[in-house]
Design an enzyme around this catalytic site. Structure first.
Site, PDB file in Angstrom:
ATOM      1  CG  HIS A   1      -3.119  -0.795  -7.009  1.00  0.00           C
ATOM      2  ND1 HIS A   1      -3.312  -0.179  -5.800  1.00  0.00           N
ATOM      3  CD2 HIS A   1      -3.375  -2.108  -6.781  1.00  0.00           C
ATOM      4  CE1 HIS A   1      -3.663  -1.066  -4.892  1.00  0.00           C
ATOM      5  NE2 HIS A   1      -3.705  -2.259  -5.471  1.00  0.00           N
TER       6      HIS A   1
ATOM      7  CD  GLU B   1      -2.642   3.168  -5.357  1.00  0.00           C
ATOM      8  OE1 GLU B   1      -3.658   2.542  -5.713  1.00  0.00           O
ATOM      9  OE2 GLU B   1      -1.700   2.627  -4.762  1.00  0.00           O
TER      10      GLU B   1
ATOM     11  NE  ARG C   1      -4.266  -1.400   0.194  1.00  0.00           N
ATOM     12  CZ  ARG C   1      -4.483  -2.390  -0.667  1.00  0.00           C
ATOM     13  NH1 ARG C   1      -3.604  -2.661  -1.612  1.00  0.00           N
ATOM     14  NH2 ARG C   1      -5.584  -3.121  -0.605  1.00  0.00           N
TER      15      ARG C   1
HETATM   16  C1  8YV Z   1      -7.178  -4.670  -5.533  1.00  0.00           C
HETATM   17  C2  8YV Z   1      -5.398  -5.114  -3.925  1.00  0.00           C
HETATM   18  O1  8YV Z   1      -8.087  -5.103  -4.596  1.00  0.00           O
HETATM   19  O2  8YV Z   1      -6.018  -7.233  -3.117  1.00  0.00           O
HETATM   20  C3  8YV Z   1      -5.667  -6.093  -2.846  1.00  0.00           C
HETATM   21  O3  8YV Z   1      -5.511  -5.704  -1.671  1.00  0.00           O
HETATM   22  O4  8YV Z   1      -4.842  -4.100  -3.701  1.00  0.00           O
HETATM   23  C4  8YV Z   1      -5.865  -5.379  -5.305  1.00  0.00           C
HETATM   24  O5  8YV Z   1      -5.987  -6.704  -5.541  1.00  0.00           O
HETATM   25  C5  8YV Z   1      -7.707  -4.942  -6.887  1.00  0.00           C
HETATM   26  O6  8YV Z   1      -6.807  -4.442  -7.787  1.00  0.00           O
HETATM   27  C6  8YV Z   1      -9.070  -4.324  -7.116  1.00  0.00           C
HETATM   28  O7  8YV Z   1      -8.988  -2.935  -6.999  1.00  0.00           O
END
Ligand code: 8YV
Length: 318
Positions: A284, A266, A237
């Site tokens: 991302h 983001e 993150r």
């Molecule tokens: C997003 C992610 O959820 O799993 C996670 O924590 O950051 C990603 O997989 C996915 O890109 C949908 O926004």
């Protein structure tokens, strides 16, 4: 009136057709459900599928008096105010299994791309004048024999360790919990304190969740401790890293470069990062493969089915 399941953002429909016919599943026609669509359905909604990158505001929760489940499409769930929804008796789940391998794969890819200058050379080759070749030109750093420090040795950290081991790297890790002796020996990984990890690692990879404890875990102080040849990889993150401190650390050559898939605000990526040759950036996309998206949808729809038929085991995060 059928109970409604709101899928707030566009995801593959896989698995949702297997939901009991007593549910009506509302998918967005465009990228996401509009405010108006949300307000229209929230009263009869029993489950919401939330997606990272889009905060599920408490205002939406408040308009859904029958909401029982928030099924998050992703492993990280910092897009949801967990204490708030927990107080309201709402269950939150996540989808850890399908995201593990692709995220580790991207982290490994970024490690190779930064250390072997793949991003930089690829860009240069396309410019007029291109790249000058020569035996002692375009020298980069090999990963084999180097130390990888993994911060957060959960499923993704371990999947990265497995890949790094195959690349001939030595692995140290920092984690809240000590891994079992069996798991440590599987990855030939040694638990060290944060200070040692930062000082000894050639690559530092972040694979921990964003929590109040990990926010800005890597900032100016950490960069002072890292080797000036070190590379930072972040597929976790953005806010785990103090982005301004990272930019300064690279500008001042406190570290050699970074491979980033996530950012503090983001989808904004600061211009300074975009202009740096020592940095490889992706937007991302750790889990952005078709197979993964479909597997995430199948899992999220299965979680909803099992939650409402009372057979859900696992995946609950609150
Ligand atoms: C997003 C992610 O959820 O799993 C996670 O924590 O950051 C990603 O997989 C996915 O890109 C949908 O926004």
């Amino acid at each position: 009136m059928k109970k409604k399941i709101l899928v707030t953002y566009k995801i593959p429909p896989c698995g949702f057709d297997e939901l009991d016919k007593s549910f009506e599943v509302i998918f967005p026609e465009e990228e996401s459900l509009s405010k108006e669509e949300l307000s229209m359905h929230l009263k009869d909604t029993v489950a919401i599928v939330s997606v990272f990158g889009h905060k599920l505001s408490n205002d939406i929760i408040d308009q859904a008096p029958n909401l029982k489940l928030i099924a998050n499409f992703g492993v990280g769930y910092d897009n949801i105010d967990i204490p708030y929804v927990t107080k309201k008796g709402i269950t939150v789940t996540n989808t850890p299994d399908p995201v593990t391998e692709p995220t580790a794969e991207l982290a490994m890819g970024l490690m190779v791309a930064v250390s072997r200058q793949i991003g930089y050379l690829n860009n240069q080759l396309r410019k007029p004048g291109g790249v000058v070749t020569g035996v002692m030109k375009n020298l980069s750093t090999t990963l084999s024999g180097k130390t990888l420090g993994i911060i957060g040795m959960g499923a993704i950290g371990q999947a990265l360790a497995r890949r790094a081991l195959a690349f001939g790297m030595k692995i140290v890790y920092h984690n809240r919990k000590q891994l079992s002796a069996e798991t440590e020996s599987k990855y030939m990984a040694t638990k060290v304190n944060m200070e040692t990890l930062l000082r000894e690692s050639d690559i530092v990879s972040l694979n921990c969740p964003l929590t109040p404890e990990t926010k800005h875990l890597i900032g100016a102080e950490a960069f002072e401790k890292m080797k000036d040849s070190a590379i930072l990889i972040n597929t976790a993150r953005g806010p785990v890293v103090n982005q301004n401190a990272l930019i300064k650390a690279i500008q001042n050559k406190l570290i050699a470069g970074a491979g980033l898939d996530v950012y503090e605000n983001e989808p904004h990526i600061p211009q300074e990062l975009l202009e740096m040759d020592q940095v490889v950036l992706t937007p991302h996309t750790g889990t952005a493969t078709l197979e993964t998206r479909e597997a995430m949808s199948r899992l999220v729809s299965k979680i909803i089915r099992n939650f409402f038929d009372g057979t859900l085991t696992g995946y609950i995060v609150n």
